[in-house]
Design a protein around this motif. Structure first.
Motif, short mmCIF file in Angstrom:
data_model
loop_
_atom_site.label_atom_id
_atom_site.label_comp_id
_atom_site.label_asym_id
_atom_site.label_seq_id
_atom_site.Cartn_x
_atom_site.Cartn_y
_atom_site.Cartn_z
N THR A 134 0.84 -1.19 0.00
CA THR A 134 0.00 0.00 0.00
C THR A 134 0.87 1.24 0.00
OG1 THR A 134 -1.83 1.15 1.10
CG2 THR A 134 -0.24 0.05 2.52
N GLY A 135 0.35 2.32 -0.56
CA GLY A 135 1.08 3.58 -0.62
C GLY A 135 0.16 4.69 -1.05
N GLN A 136 0.71 5.89 -1.10
CA GLN A 136 -0.05 7.06 -1.54
C GLN A 136 0.33 7.42 -2.98
OE1 GLN A 136 1.20 11.19 -1.05
NE2 GLN A 136 -0.36 11.40 0.55
N VAL A 137 -0.66 7.73 -3.81
CA VAL A 137 -0.41 8.25 -5.15
C VAL A 137 -1.04 9.62 -5.26
CG1 VAL A 137 -0.21 6.00 -6.23
CG2 VAL A 137 -2.45 7.11 -6.13
N ARG A 138 -0.48 10.44 -6.17
CA ARG A 138 -0.95 11.81 -6.36
C ARG A 138 -0.44 12.29 -7.72
NH1 ARG A 138 3.19 12.14 -2.33
NH2 ARG A 138 5.06 13.16 -3.15
N PRO A 139 -0.95 13.40 -8.21
CA PRO A 139 -0.47 13.94 -9.48
C PRO A 139 0.78 14.77 -9.31
CG PRO A 139 -2.25 15.28 -8.68
CD PRO A 139 -2.12 14.14 -7.71
N ALA A 140 1.38 15.15 -10.42
CA ALA A 140 2.58 15.98 -10.38
C ALA A 140 2.28 17.36 -9.82
CB ALA A 140 3.18 16.09 -11.78
N ASP A 141 1.11 17.92 -10.15
CA ASP A 141 0.80 19.27 -9.67
C ASP A 141 0.15 19.19 -8.29
OD1 ASP A 141 -1.45 18.07 -10.69
OD2 ASP A 141 -2.30 19.93 -11.50
N ARG A 142 0.90 18.72 -7.34
CA ARG A 142 0.38 18.45 -6.01
C ARG A 142 -0.03 19.70 -5.26
NH1 ARG A 142 4.68 18.70 -2.03
NH2 ARG A 142 3.37 17.35 -0.78
N ASP A 143 0.46 20.89 -5.66
CA ASP A 143 0.10 22.12 -4.98
C ASP A 143 -1.24 22.70 -5.46
OD1 ASP A 143 2.47 21.97 -3.61
OD2 ASP A 143 3.57 23.17 -5.08
N ASN A 144 -1.79 22.12 -6.51
CA ASN A 144 -3.07 22.58 -7.04
C ASN A 144 -4.18 22.28 -6.04
OD1 ASN A 144 -5.49 22.92 -8.46
ND2 ASN A 144 -4.63 22.16 -10.38
N PRO A 145 -4.97 23.29 -5.63
CA PRO A 145 -6.04 23.03 -4.66
C PRO A 145 -7.03 21.97 -5.12
CG PRO A 145 -5.66 25.38 -4.91
CD PRO A 145 -4.86 24.72 -5.97
N ALA A 146 -7.11 21.74 -6.42
CA ALA A 146 -8.02 20.72 -6.92
C ALA A 146 -7.37 19.33 -6.96
CB ALA A 146 -8.49 21.10 -8.32
N SER A 147 -6.13 19.23 -6.52
CA SER A 147 -5.41 17.97 -6.57
C SER A 147 -5.95 16.99 -5.53
CB SER A 147 -3.92 18.23 -6.34
OG SER A 147 -3.20 17.03 -6.39
N VAL A 148 -5.52 15.75 -5.61
CA VAL A 148 -6.00 14.71 -4.70
C VAL A 148 -4.84 13.83 -4.25
CG1 VAL A 148 -8.29 14.62 -5.73
CG2 VAL A 148 -6.48 13.07 -6.57
N THR A 149 -5.08 13.06 -3.18
CA THR A 149 -4.22 11.96 -2.77
C THR A 149 -5.08 10.72 -2.65
OG1 THR A 149 -4.52 12.75 -0.47
CG2 THR A 149 -2.44 13.27 -1.56
N LYS A 150 -4.56 9.59 -3.07
CA LYS A 150 -5.26 8.32 -2.94
C LYS A 150 -4.36 7.31 -2.25
CE LYS A 150 -8.33 8.72 -6.98
NZ LYS A 150 -9.60 8.60 -6.24
N LEU A 151 -4.97 6.48 -1.43
CA LEU A 151 -4.27 5.38 -0.78
C LEU A 151 -4.67 4.10 -1.51
CD1 LEU A 151 -4.85 6.39 2.95
CD2 LEU A 151 -3.04 7.12 1.38
N VAL A 152 -3.70 3.45 -2.13
CA VAL A 152 -3.98 2.33 -3.02
C VAL A 152 -3.33 1.06 -2.48
CG1 VAL A 152 -4.25 3.78 -5.05
CG2 VAL A 152 -1.98 2.94 -4.45
N VAL A 153 -3.88 -0.08 -2.88
CA VAL A 153 -3.39 -1.39 -2.46
C VAL A 153 -3.15 -2.25 -3.69
CG1 VAL A 153 -3.85 -3.47 -1.10
CG2 VAL A 153 -4.68 -1.25 -0.29
N TYR A 154 -2.01 -2.95 -3.70
CA TYR A 154 -1.65 -3.91 -4.75
C TYR A 154 -1.39 -5.26 -4.10
CZ TYR A 154 -0.94 0.04 -7.96
OH TYR A 154 -1.11 1.14 -8.75
N LYS A 155 -1.45 -6.31 -4.90
CA LYS A 155 -1.18 -7.65 -4.39
C LYS A 155 -0.19 -8.37 -5.30
CE LYS A 155 -4.92 -10.15 -6.73
NZ LYS A 155 -6.06 -11.07 -6.56
#
Length: 746
Positions: A187-208
């Motif tokens: 598991t980890g966090q993913v986000r876009p390159a423009d992380r300072d954009n107020p419309a940006s997001v963070t997601k916590l994702v899981v792989y197996k």
């Protein structure tokens, strides 16, 4: 506290370095090479090299240091059949990778990617494998989250979630939903390159992975938050989700724990929270909290959780903005307990700080792991980035903190295999720890500072971070240098030294440090030597065993006199007492401790047993070795008659073996009456020589005789030297409570 790798957070990291530098805590860099020799020897050389970032691969476009790596994680496979014992490691990799053509032929081109945001660039989580106990490593796979969240092809915008952060690796100990035991989860966090954009997001994702990390498939998204902006101020409005970790709860559900900034409307600056899955991580339940203080100040984060042998759970996390600490960003480590991994008591509570008996603590980015070795209930091990003195000032940080009572009572130090300059930038951040399937080895994965010249301007240096893995022998017997026989030397107090002291000024022709080592059987033993050598060049001592011909033991330089590394020798010991003498041989080094072990054996752990009422130690009177010699209490004498081997026996009981006499503590005649004095005797197989050790919530133990069901106590709760130990029915008195102490006992 967050250490991520994009522009805004790099600026913060440099600020931390500058602040710490003003307190004179930063030492010089330490350059080390990869470990050599047999696989079990990767304690030396500051561990084995897993990965070194290429020059320019983590270029900082704001003029500060590069970073390279962080969040090193490690798993020693235990539920994967023939693959058990294989080591898998991953980490946060700062490289930006430019796709020559989509998804094929990636090349590392960090500087070009930073210079031109329109380029198709992404980050990946790499995975490395070792099949030789951590001595050598090979890359086996990677995860590119941009393949699951592709956004607009060829353009980096707010919909392209291809920046990676905060990895965590977990092997399922049991089947969960459709996932089999032994499945590797990530598991980890993913986000876009423009992380300072107020419309940006963070997601916590899981792989197996169902093939021990050789390949990975996307499983699910646990939660979504706002932009990845770090602002710990009480007035912040950030809504990020950070730092996911995994565990299986007592009811067989898969739980993702993480940091949540979305509860500010309730006065919660940040919570450590979780969501639970009952279908093997495909879907996730409602949000719940572990700790969520409502004072708009305290900021718990970076939670990890592990299961204890009694079925309960322990969570550790840092607390940014903690009050009462001299250093404003001390980020002290706290912990909480849970009966099931889901219910953590009052959620507004911060829990309990992880501290030694003298108030010394640890701070920043902790990781917790229970290991089965070390004591009658195993031990809880916590790794963190830096140490804290009793006032809350940053003070080194080169030890695990361990607890032998399932987290209750004082903690003790256990030296790191791999050391680093913790207050320096991102070094040592969010380490990984695990233990071998046989329980004899503790693995430590961490990022270690490596200063290199700027390829464009060799007069400048950049701080990179290599990934290194070292091992701690959990089957070793430890001997402190300050407890050895000393001639013409000096005791040096140091917070990062084991037991708080080391031996220095071994600088004269007659300077010697002589350890008395008791070996259970004759044979070949490995001796790990913890030392400091701030001379800038290789030093050595002349080492002799049992008065034999001395040989030279080399000590490569450490960063300064406050930094420790390990040297190693192999020697033959006799059964019983041996002497290992270190003497001056023309150069200078300080000694902290030695660890003596055989790689294929696991001796019983050794403790002093301290009475809670008197503060005195259980012993066999007068160091007698005869059958029937009485047990009692006495103040510390440094005699092995005050050390007890806690040996597992039938039905969850233990035998208490006196280290001096090698005889067992018993109630003579298998008597069951109150007031019968305890004594020692050779092994008889009778239940009167077995004891049930039960920990309590305050850090003490009751010791119950398996034959009589009565408790070991000091007669009449006396506090005088020589008062006898006896058995009595439970009274609740403090003289029926005992503390197990390991650090510094010999």
């Amino acid at each position: 506290m967050k250490h991520t790798r994009e522009r805004a957070v790099r600026k913060r990291s440099r600020g931390l370095v500058a602040l710490v530098a003003t307190t004179a805590l930063i030492g010089s860099a330490l350059a080390v090479g990869a470990a050599t020799g047999p696989a079990f020897a990767v304690t030396t050389g500051n561990g084995a090299l897993v990965y070194a970032p290429p020059n320019g691969s983590s270029f900082n476009d704001e003029g500060g240091d590069a970073t390279g790596t962080a969040y090193a994680k490690i798993v020693a496979l235990k539920y994967s059949g023939a693959s058990n014992g294989t080591l898998i490691s991953t980490f946060d990799d700062a490289r930006l990778i430019k796709d020559v053509s989509p998804s094929t032929n990636p090349t590392t081109d960090t500087q070009a990617c930073l210079a031109n945001p329109a380029l198709a660039c992404h980050q990946e989580w790499p995975f490395f494998r070792s099949t030789d106990n951590g001595a050598t490593w090979q890359k086996i796979s990677s995860i590119n989250p941009g393949l699951q969240f592709p956004g607009t092809p060829g353009q980096e915008d707010s919909t392209q979630l291809d920046r990676t952060a905060q990895p965590f690796l977990y092997e399922l100990p049991q089947a969960v939903g459709t996932l089999a035991a032994g499945t590797l989860l990530f598991t980890g966090q993913v986000r876009p390159a423009d992380r300072d954009n107020p419309a940006s997001v963070t997601k916590l994702v899981v792989y197996k992975s169902t093939n021990q990390g050789t390949s990975w498939s996307y499983l699910s998204t646990v939660d979504t938050g706002g932009p990845a902006i770090y602002d710990p101020s009480p007035t912040s409005t950030t809504t990020t989700v950070w730092e996911p970790t995994l565990a299986v709860d007592a009811n067989g559900g898969l739980v993702t724990y993480f940091s949540d900034e979305r509860q500010k409307a309730n006065g919660v600056l940040q919570a450590v929270s979780y969501r639970r899955s009952t279908d093997g991580g495909l879907t996730w339940g409602t949000l719940a909290n572990v700790s969520a203080p409502t004072d708009s100040t305290h900021r718990p984060g970076m939670i990890t959780v592990d299961k204890l042998p009694d079925g309960t759970y322990i969570a550790t996390y840092e607390v940014v903005n903690a009050t009462g600490y001299a250093f404003s960003n001390a980020s002290p480590v706290f912990f909480k307990k849970s009966v099931d991994g889901l219910n953590w008591g009052t959620t507004s509570s911060l829990g309990t700080p992880v501290e030694l008996a003298d108030g010394r603590g640890i701070g920043s980015s902790p990781t917790v792991k229970w290991v089965p070795a070390g004591g009658p209930k195993g031990m809880v091990v916590v790794a963190s980035k830096w140490g804290l003195d009793a006032a809350g000032n940053l003070d080194g940080g080169q030890n695990f903190f361990v607890n032998y009572n399932l987290g209750a009572g004082p903690w003790e130090r256990l030296p790191f295999a791999v050391t680093f300059n913790g207050p320096s930038s991102i070094t040592g951040f969010a380490q990984g720890i695990d233990y071998s399937p046989d329980g004899r080895t503790l693995y430590q994965a961490t990022n270690v500072e490596n200063y290199r010249p700027n390829p464009s301007n060799p007069s400048e240096t950049y701080l990179y971070n290599d990934i290194r893995v070292g091992t701690v022998p959990l089957n070793a017997t430890t001997y402190e240098a300050e407890k050895a026989a000393l001639v013409n030397t000096t005791l040096v107090t140091h917070g990062d030294a084991s037991n708080g002291s080391k031996v220095g000024n071994i600088n004269f022709s007659n300077s010697t440090v002589t350890f008395t080592v008791k070996a259970p059987t004759a044979g070949s033993y490995t001796v790990n030597v913890r030392y400091a050598n701030g001379t800038g060049a290789t030093s050595s001592h002349a080492v002799s065993v049992n008065g034999g011909t001395a040989t030279s033991l080399s000590y490569p330089p450490t960063a300064d006199w406050g930094r420790y590394l390990w040297a190693q020798l192999t020697t033959t010991l006799n059964a019983g007492n041996n002497t290992i003498r270190f003497g001056y041989s023309g150069t200078y080094a300080e000694l902290d401790q030695i660890q003596v072990y055989q790689s294929s054996t696991t001796p019983a752990p050794e403790f002093q047993i301290k009475n809670r009422n008197s503060g005195k130690l259980l012993e066999i009177a007068s160091a007698a070795v005869t059958d029937g010699a009485p047990a009692g209490q006495w103040g510390p004498t440094a005699n092995p008659t005050q050390i007890w081997q806690v040996l597992p026996a039938a039905s969850g009981t233990h035998q208490l073996v006196n280290k001096n006499s090698l005889k067992l503590l018993e109630i003579p005649g298998a008597a069951t009456a109150d007031g019968i004095d305890a004594a020692q005797w050779g092994p008889t197989g009778n239940a009167t020589q077995r004891w049930t050790l039960t920990p309590d919530s305050s850090g003490f133990w009751t010791i119950k005789n398996a034959n009589s069901d009565k408790l070991l106590e000091i007669d009449s709760c006396l506090t005088t030297d020589g008062a006898v130990a006896q058995q009595w029915g439970p009274t609740g008195a403090a003289c029926q409570q005992w503390q197990l102490v390991k650090e510094g006992i010999q």
